[in-house]
Design a protein around this motif. Structure first.
Motif, PDB file in Angstrom:
ATOM      1  N   HIS A 119      -7.618  -8.074  -3.099  1.00  0.00           N
ATOM      2  CA  HIS A 119      -8.878  -7.371  -2.940  1.00  0.00           C
ATOM      3  C   HIS A 119      -8.659  -6.107  -2.922  1.00  0.00           C
ATOM      4  O   HIS A 119      -7.488  -5.445  -3.177  1.00  0.00           O
ATOM      5  CB  HIS A 119      -9.162  -7.782  -1.446  1.00  0.00           C
ATOM      6  CG  HIS A 119      -8.275  -7.352  -0.187  1.00  0.00           C
ATOM      7  ND1 HIS A 119      -7.074  -8.211  -0.088  1.00  0.00           N
ATOM      8  CD2 HIS A 119      -8.140  -6.073   0.414  1.00  0.00           C
ATOM      9  CE1 HIS A 119      -6.420  -7.339   0.918  1.00  0.00           C
ATOM     10  NE2 HIS A 119      -6.991  -6.248   1.262  1.00  0.00           N
ATOM     11  N   TYR A 125      -0.518  -9.839   0.059  1.00  0.00           N
ATOM     12  CA  TYR A 125       0.395  -9.338   1.070  1.00  0.00           C
ATOM     13  C   TYR A 125       0.106 -10.447   2.254  1.00  0.00           C
ATOM     14  O   TYR A 125      -0.828 -10.929   2.469  1.00  0.00           O
ATOM     15  CB  TYR A 125       0.271  -7.887   1.203  1.00  0.00           C
ATOM     16  CG  TYR A 125      -1.240  -7.302   1.940  1.00  0.00           C
ATOM     17  CD1 TYR A 125      -1.181  -7.167   3.158  1.00  0.00           C
ATOM     18  CD2 TYR A 125      -2.051  -6.833   0.846  1.00  0.00           C
ATOM     19  CE1 TYR A 125      -2.513  -6.675   3.770  1.00  0.00           C
ATOM     20  CE2 TYR A 125      -3.282  -6.313   1.300  1.00  0.00           C
ATOM     21  CZ  TYR A 125      -3.409  -6.424   2.886  1.00  0.00           C
ATOM     22  OH  TYR A 125      -4.655  -5.897   3.360  1.00  0.00           O
ATOM     23  N   TYR A 149       0.987  -1.346  -0.265  1.00  0.00           N
ATOM     24  CA  TYR A 149      -0.001  -0.144   0.105  1.00  0.00           C
ATOM     25  C   TYR A 149       0.806   1.145  -0.214  1.00  0.00           C
ATOM     26  O   TYR A 149       1.892   1.282   0.592  1.00  0.00           O
ATOM     27  CB  TYR A 149      -0.731   0.261   1.166  1.00  0.00           C
ATOM     28  CG  TYR A 149      -1.863  -0.882   1.232  1.00  0.00           C
ATOM     29  CD1 TYR A 149      -3.037  -0.493   0.795  1.00  0.00           C
ATOM     30  CD2 TYR A 149      -1.954  -2.218   1.654  1.00  0.00           C
ATOM     31  CE1 TYR A 149      -4.372  -1.369   0.632  1.00  0.00           C
ATOM     32  CE2 TYR A 149      -3.011  -3.055   1.551  1.00  0.00           C
ATOM     33  CZ  TYR A 149      -4.151  -2.688   1.135  1.00  0.00           C
ATOM     34  OH  TYR A 149      -5.282  -3.554   0.897  1.00  0.00           O
ATOM     35  N   HIS A 161     -10.556  -2.339  -1.404  1.00  0.00           N
ATOM     36  CA  HIS A 161     -11.516  -1.901  -0.296  1.00  0.00           C
ATOM     37  C   HIS A 161     -12.276  -0.845  -0.920  1.00  0.00           C
ATOM     38  O   HIS A 161     -11.986   0.114  -1.746  1.00  0.00           O
ATOM     39  CB  HIS A 161     -10.497  -1.062   0.798  1.00  0.00           C
ATOM     40  CG  HIS A 161      -9.655  -2.194   1.633  1.00  0.00           C
ATOM     41  ND1 HIS A 161     -10.058  -2.721   2.561  1.00  0.00           N
ATOM     42  CD2 HIS A 161      -8.351  -2.552   1.193  1.00  0.00           C
ATOM     43  CE1 HIS A 161      -9.146  -3.451   3.070  1.00  0.00           C
ATOM     44  NE2 HIS A 161      -8.094  -3.447   2.252  1.00  0.00           N
TER      45      HIS A 161
HETATM   46 FE   LIG Z   1      -6.150  -4.391   2.350  1.00  0.00          FE
END
Ligand SMILES: [Fe+2]
Length: 207
Positions: free
Chosen positions: A137, A130, A101, A139
């Motif tokens: 996925h 991860y 991220y 979010h």
């Molecule tokens: Fe996540």
């Protein structure tokens, strides 16, 4: 004109046909009940630790040279009465191809607004895995006046974790609480430029 009468008119004019197992009256009754019963709101899912407010309003997150399979996501926001929700705010964020991220900036983060038909779309890359999570996925936080905010996640039927059987294996990630959050992936384009396309409709509860 009542919806039932409208259906019969469509049938009379050739615009609607029913299969051999249904009479027109049965079909009209079932259709009416389905509309009145509405739709269930999309399953809630964890927000996770990496949400950041005020992501840019840019639906094109993919840049030339980004690692990973190009991914286009389209969808539409409905409410539990079946109406489309225009001008809903859709905040999305996900890890890059390597499962990282962006905590300093806003790569692979966006704020989108649904159009007059409740539709949204964005262009990105398929998120990586991860260590703290089993599945790939994206979010979502979806908010709209008069509706309960929705926090959820989108998953992909092609995720190797599911071994081709998302219905049987979706619970391998304990956070995937509902099979409906796992969506089919369609590969488009030509062999040199393949793009994965995914549709994700969401349903908000009316306040
Ligand atoms: Fe996540």
């Amino acid at each position: 004109m009542l919806r039932r009468d409208f259906l019969f008119r469509c049938a009379a004019l050739g615009g609607l046909r029913v299969g051999p197992s249904l009479t027109m009256a049965d079909a009209a009754r079932g259709f009416q009940q389905r509309i009145q019963s509405g739709t269930r709101e999309t399953a809630w899912n964890e927000i996770g630790p990496f949400y950041k407010r005020l992501a840019p309003e840019n639906p094109v997150m993919r840049r030339p040279g980004d690692a990973g399979l190009p991914l286009n996501v389209t969808g539409r926001i409905f409410d539990t009465r079946g109406n489309s929700v225009q001008h809903a705010k859709v905040e999305i964020w996900h890890a890059d191809h390597h499962g990282l991220y962006d905590l300093d900036g806003y790569r692979f983060r966006a704020t989108l607004n649904t159009d007059a038909e409740g539709k949204y779309r964005f262009e990105s890359v398929m998120p990586g895995h991860y260590p703290d999570r089993v599945c790939q996925h994206i979010h979502y936080v979806v908010t709209a006046p008069g509706h309960k905010p929705l926090i959820t996640q989108l998953y992909f039927a092609t995720d190797p974790v599911f071994e081709g059987h998302p219905t049987r294996n979706y619970h391998r990630d304990p956070l995937v609480v509902s099979r409906e959050l796992v969506r089919p992936v369609t590969l488009m384009g030509d062999p040199k430029e393949i793009v994965a396309e995914v549709g994700f409709e969401l349903v908000l509860e009316v306040l």
